[in-house]
Design a protein around this motif. Structure first.
Motif, PDB file in Angstrom:
ATOM      1  N   UNK A 142      22.263  14.855 -15.483  1.00  0.00           N
ATOM      2  CA  UNK A 142      23.149  14.764 -14.321  1.00  0.00           C
ATOM      3  C   UNK A 142      24.476  15.440 -14.650  1.00  0.00           C
ATOM      4  N   UNK A 143      25.244  14.829 -15.557  1.00  0.00           N
ATOM      5  CA  UNK A 143      26.492  15.480 -15.952  1.00  0.00           C
ATOM      6  C   UNK A 143      26.435  16.020 -17.378  1.00  0.00           C
ATOM      7  N   UNK A 144      25.391  15.712 -18.112  1.00  0.00           N
ATOM      8  CA  UNK A 144      25.137  16.318 -19.416  1.00  0.00           C
ATOM      9  C   UNK A 144      23.849  17.124 -19.271  1.00  0.00           C
ATOM     10  N   UNK A 145      23.987  18.396 -18.914  1.00  0.00           N
ATOM     11  CA  UNK A 145      22.814  19.225 -18.658  1.00  0.00           C
ATOM     12  C   UNK A 145      22.737  20.371 -19.663  1.00  0.00           C
ATOM     13  N   UNK A 146      23.686  21.281 -19.608  1.00  0.00           N
ATOM     14  CA  UNK A 146      23.639  22.488 -20.426  1.00  0.00           C
ATOM     15  C   UNK A 146      23.966  22.230 -21.891  1.00  0.00           C
ATOM     16  N   UNK A 147      24.627  21.139 -22.200  1.00  0.00           N
ATOM     17  CA  UNK A 147      25.042  20.843 -23.574  1.00  0.00           C
ATOM     18  C   UNK A 147      23.866  20.611 -24.522  1.00  0.00           C
ATOM     19  N   UNK A 148      22.694  20.294 -23.996  1.00  0.00           N
ATOM     20  CA  UNK A 148      21.531  20.001 -24.826  1.00  0.00           C
ATOM     21  C   UNK A 148      20.885  21.273 -25.386  1.00  0.00           C
ATOM     22  N   UNK A 149      21.127  22.411 -24.758  1.00  0.00           N
ATOM     23  CA  UNK A 149      20.433  23.656 -25.100  1.00  0.00           C
ATOM     24  C   UNK A 149      21.360  24.601 -25.849  1.00  0.00           C
ATOM     25  N   UNK A 150      21.118  24.798 -27.132  1.00  0.00           N
ATOM     26  CA  UNK A 150      21.896  25.739 -27.919  1.00  0.00           C
ATOM     27  C   UNK A 150      21.103  26.142 -29.143  1.00  0.00           C
ATOM     28  N   UNK A 182      15.955  13.157 -24.291  1.00  0.00           N
ATOM     29  CA  UNK A 182      15.882  11.849 -23.640  1.00  0.00           C
ATOM     30  C   UNK A 182      15.484  12.058 -22.176  1.00  0.00           C
ATOM     31  N   UNK A 183      14.921  11.049 -21.530  1.00  0.00           N
ATOM     32  CA  UNK A 183      14.567  11.201 -20.120  1.00  0.00           C
ATOM     33  C   UNK A 183      15.803  11.411 -19.240  1.00  0.00           C
ATOM     34  N   UNK A 184      15.651  12.194 -18.209  1.00  0.00           N
ATOM     35  CA  UNK A 184      16.738  12.409 -17.254  1.00  0.00           C
ATOM     36  C   UNK A 184      17.180  11.066 -16.696  1.00  0.00           C
ATOM     37  N   UNK A 185      18.479  10.885 -16.599  1.00  0.00           N
ATOM     38  CA  UNK A 185      19.030   9.631 -16.084  1.00  0.00           C
ATOM     39  C   UNK A 185      19.428   8.657 -17.180  1.00  0.00           C
ATOM     40  N   UNK A 186      19.121   8.978 -18.434  1.00  0.00           N
ATOM     41  CA  UNK A 186      19.477   8.111 -19.557  1.00  0.00           C
ATOM     42  C   UNK A 186      20.974   8.204 -19.822  1.00  0.00           C
ATOM     43  N   UNK A 187      21.619   7.062 -19.969  1.00  0.00           N
ATOM     44  CA  UNK A 187      23.045   7.049 -20.303  1.00  0.00           C
ATOM     45  C   UNK A 187      23.168   7.230 -21.812  1.00  0.00           C
ATOM     46  N   UNK A 188      23.941   8.245 -22.211  1.00  0.00           N
ATOM     47  CA  UNK A 188      24.113   8.546 -23.629  1.00  0.00           C
ATOM     48  C   UNK A 188      25.591   8.722 -23.965  1.00  0.00           C
TER      49      UNK A 188
END
Length: 114
Positions: free
Chosen positions: A51-59, A21-27
């Motif tokens: 912003x506060x969900x950064x590293x969780x997307x990469x695994x 999702x684009x940076x800044x999207x509330x999820x």
């Protein structure tokens, strides 16, 4: 449609291949514990992508199996995007108006002006 369904889009599965999702999207994101079935349920969190969900997307399945190198963040397994409040309002207006829309008789276009 419930209030939560109006505020959020559909749940999407995530494969760990970066931020979809684009940076800044509330999820709203959900994460399963990395080892076996959840003992204390699914971890759910609302945040801002990038912003506060950064590293969780990469695994990857491999690093997830050994506990993931996402720091203290759990890897995101599925997410849904918060819809803009105006979209929910528009949905309600359209739902109220659509069944009551007046029919326009097509023969009004058949006459010629003098």
């Amino acid at each position: 449609m419930s209030g939560a369904e109006r505020l959020w889009g559909p749940w999407q599965r995530h494969d760990g291949r970066g931020m979809p999702v684009p940076e800044g999207t509330v999820v709203e994101a959900e994460a399963l514990p990395p080892h076996g079935p959840p003992k204390h349920g699914i971890t759910r969190r609302v945040g801002i992508a990038g912003v506060d969900l950064v590293r969780s997307w990469h695994w990857t399945p491999e690093n997830r199996a050994r506990g993931c190198d996402c720091g203290r963040a759990l890897p995101i397994d599925r997410y849904r995007i918060r819809r803009a409040p105006g979209m929910a309002m528009l949905d309600r207006v359209l739902a109220d108006c659509a069944p009551h829309a007046p029919e326009i008789p097509m023969d009004i276009f058949d006459h010629e002006e003098a």
